[in-house]
Design an enzyme around this catalytic site. Sequence first.
Site: not given
Length: 369
Positions: A39, A94, A122, A146, A172, A241, A265, A268, A320
């Site tokens: 993920y 997230a 997030s 979100y 976002t 974003k 993103h 992703r 990441r």
Amino acid sequence: MTEENKYNAPQEVKDLNIINTIELEDFAKEIVPHGGFDYMAGGSGDEFTLRRNVSAFNQKGILPRMAADVEFPDTQTKIFGHDLKVPFIMAPIAAHGLAHESKEAGTAKGISEFGGTIMSISAYSGASFEEIEEGLAGNPRWFQIYMSKDDELNKNILDEAKADGASAIILTADATVSGNRDRDTRNEFVYPFGMPIVSRYLTGSGENMSLNNIYGQSKQKIDLKDIQFIKQYSGLPVFLKGVQTPEDAMAAIAVGVDGIWVSNHGGRQLDGAPASFEVLEEIAEVVAGRVPIVFDSGIRRGEHIFKALASGADIVAIGRPVLFSLALGGWKGVKSVFEYFENDLKRVMQLAGTQTITDVKNARLKDLK
């Protein structure tokens, strides 16, 4: 969740000796549960855009200046009244609990111990505002929303983010549905814990839900009026974003957005899109300094930060590498990776003949295509 199905996130807390951030992914793969690792590390479709986010930086070369009177480069900068010791921050991501049992609280403590930067929180965090604050200890934070389909719930979430100390809101707009993430589909991945911030508009807490299900219960029809709604209700600066075209940047500025966030993103969402770095320069040209630009996707080295700043970004967001460092060393790992990027950027600045971040932003890059 039964004991045999319990998600066993790493727990170790230790300093990391980081040679480069690219190999952190391989190290994290050895200790993070398979579904959680995929993920975090995976992208959508063929993962073309995911790979290109990193490789695209090789299309531009840094032209170093000689005898430029540079020593001990200064990485300080400012944004929205925040004095930062480095031009990079934590990107909103997230579910940090997939990387480490301390979740976002661990990331927050690492950022707090490093100091002089900003954590983006997030709405899909696995930790509450209160838990994150325990680690962040008053350090600056922005909040990424979100949106719910219900604006009254959005108001409640914004109220909580403001009460928590958020100094900007990140809308976002590139994730109204989940990208075609083959790894997650193959793993039948669901979140192993809840999402306290957005659980008020989910059927369930978020635990044992797929990303498609969670996105499906969030607002899909995002438009420019949402920028105005968030800005007017919160009274805070608002970033859009996911911007990847000059046209969207201009449209957002026309309705009063306070910042443009160039991002795909992390590869992703829409596979086959260009790398974020490939669209940054043309977006910066039309923004023309009217609002700040934050850039993310693909940052792995100090050279990448340098090239993004030289191409028009004001701030770079790291994603990441922070999660992989969290997995490997908890909050101390997060502090270690921020220190790595600080030292690596200073090395690049010295070799490029740039004393300040203003010098970096005025540096010339050579097209290597």
